[in-house]
Design a protein around this motif. Sequence first.
Motif, mmCIF file in Angstrom:
data_model
loop_
_atom_site.group_PDB
_atom_site.id
_atom_site.type_symbol
_atom_site.label_atom_id
_atom_site.label_comp_id
_atom_site.label_asym_id
_atom_site.label_seq_id
_atom_site.Cartn_x
_atom_site.Cartn_y
_atom_site.Cartn_z
ATOM 1 N N PRO B 4 -32.739 -0.651 -20.797
ATOM 2 C CA PRO B 4 -33.007 -0.649 -19.343
ATOM 3 C C PRO B 4 -32.387 0.546 -18.624
ATOM 4 N N TYR B 5 -31.271 1.044 -19.158
ATOM 5 C CA TYR B 5 -30.632 2.208 -18.516
ATOM 6 C C TYR B 5 -31.488 3.459 -18.731
ATOM 7 N N GLU B 6 -32.106 3.533 -19.911
ATOM 8 C CA GLU B 6 -32.974 4.674 -20.212
ATOM 9 C C GLU B 6 -34.196 4.653 -19.284
ATOM 10 N N VAL B 7 -34.710 3.449 -19.054
ATOM 11 C CA VAL B 7 -35.876 3.322 -18.167
ATOM 12 C C VAL B 7 -35.545 3.848 -16.769
ATOM 13 N N LEU B 8 -34.328 3.551 -16.302
ATOM 14 C CA LEU B 8 -33.938 4.000 -14.956
ATOM 15 C C LEU B 8 -33.330 5.412 -14.967
ATOM 16 N N HIS B 9 -33.318 6.050 -16.122
ATOM 17 C CA HIS B 9 -32.775 7.419 -16.278
ATOM 18 C C HIS B 9 -31.312 7.511 -15.835
ATOM 19 N N GLU B 25 -35.302 4.926 -6.097
ATOM 20 C CA GLU B 25 -36.029 6.203 -6.204
ATOM 21 C C GLU B 25 -37.288 6.028 -7.063
ATOM 22 N N LEU B 26 -37.116 5.332 -8.213
ATOM 23 C CA LEU B 26 -38.277 5.135 -9.095
ATOM 24 C C LEU B 26 -39.300 4.182 -8.472
ATOM 25 N N ILE B 51 -39.816 -0.830 -14.613
ATOM 26 C CA ILE B 51 -38.647 -0.534 -13.772
ATOM 27 C C ILE B 51 -38.052 -1.832 -13.222
ATOM 28 N N ASN B 52 -38.913 -2.709 -12.734
ATOM 29 C CA ASN B 52 -38.439 -3.993 -12.199
ATOM 30 C C ASN B 52 -37.702 -4.789 -13.273
#
Lengths: 293, 200
Positions: B4-9, B25-26, B51-52
């Motif tokens: 999940p951290y990778e998804v949110l960069h 932001e995303l 993202i959600n």
Amino acid sequence: MYGYVRPAMDRLSGEERELFQAAYCGLCRAMGRRYGQWSRVLLNYDFTFLAILLSPATDRSCRRCPAVCFQARWGLEGDKALDLAADCTVLLAWWQLQDSVADDSPLGGLPSRLLSQTLRRAYRTAAAARPAFDAAVQAQLARLAALERAGCASLDQPADAFAQLLAGVAEEVEDPVGRRVLCQLFYHLGRWVYLADAADDLAKDAARGRYNPLIGRFGLGDGRWTPEAKEVLGRTMDLSIRQMAAAFELWDFGPWAGIIRATLYQGLYAVGHSVLEGDFHKRRPRRGRKEQI
Amino acid sequence: MKDPYEVLHISSTASDEEVKKAYRELARKYHPDNYHDNPLADLAQEKMKEINEAYATINRMREGRSGGAAASSGYDRGYSSHSSDPMLQQARAAVARGNIAYAERLLDEARERSAEWYFLKGGICFRRGWMDEALRYIQTACQMEPGNQEYRQALEMLQGSGYRPSKYDVYSTNCGGLEMCCAQLACMSGGCYICPCFCI
């Protein structure tokens, strides 16, 4: 394709500037390798952007370039996407040359005719390599010519023909999601380029009595802008840029993302404004095109 | 499942505030308003879902809560239909499914050209990429029914500035491309993700 599509250079990091130059030089080399040295004259920023959008690789090599007094230049190497961009460049430029030859007077069209003769072999090779794209370009240009003959007063209809033509480049992309994203991006890139070119040529076309969609749409028969026409055209060009940006955000463009972002979130707005204000050509770089990137 | 951290960069050591900022932001980038009537809307929806889920997972991991705050954060707004005419209702449904040719045929067959007809025609043009005609049809719909919230929202969406990365100002072709447009500041400062959307 006329060299309108460029990033806001002040937004690029040192590494991104080098990458941009490498894309330009890489496409130039690919064209020279595939179509001979003469084909390199067709190169411009628009086609470089095409190569950037298509190219996943960033492998570079350094070679001496005759266009900048044999100074060393880094360029992208051995990428299938560069070959595709080179093929599309030759095909698009060839058919645009044919259009100029048909439209211009015998004397005025002489440069186009000479260049056309020089590039005939390059065109045949490119058409053999990408027959489907060549057929799509011809079909859309025929549609565009019919709309021009009918004096179509819509902006969207002729712009759609050119946009569809450019969207055809995406059909050559293998990844299905990437193809959809690029199809939408190329469609609006084509639409934006067509409208920018129409704005750029308004005065010239009105003076020569040639077709320009802005004349019919806004009643600009004398070739002079009205504030309302500028406002409406600027707004519709903005909408296409926004659609391109929305498509861009859905695909991973890897190391090219910064350059594309600087183009879609700033560069195109600046160029569009410059074209509408009539100072796009005045802002041409004083030094050689290759040197300034 | 993706990290999940990778998804949110962001890194797993990011503070709660940084997680929230990255999510916002995303979510602003992939919000349905930015992809309404866009042929790529399904791809944006997938991104939004990812993202959600990532945000909800991080919240669960950090706070030990069940259920995610993000999933009900209001970004997943659905679309409604308001048509009274059965043919226009059919056309609405066809546009929503992406069947543009069928929707257009239905509209061409309609005898009466109501404000809704112009609104739907605008939606079709927008989806096709014919932005000049889309704007004119929506403007006509708004002129015919100035009090209609749905048409007004569609017009605002077309005239808004859309998503921009936080590093970039609001640019427009008419404002010079080099300076911020005063007229669009309101949209930017409020965040376009809260702007009403183009409901078909």
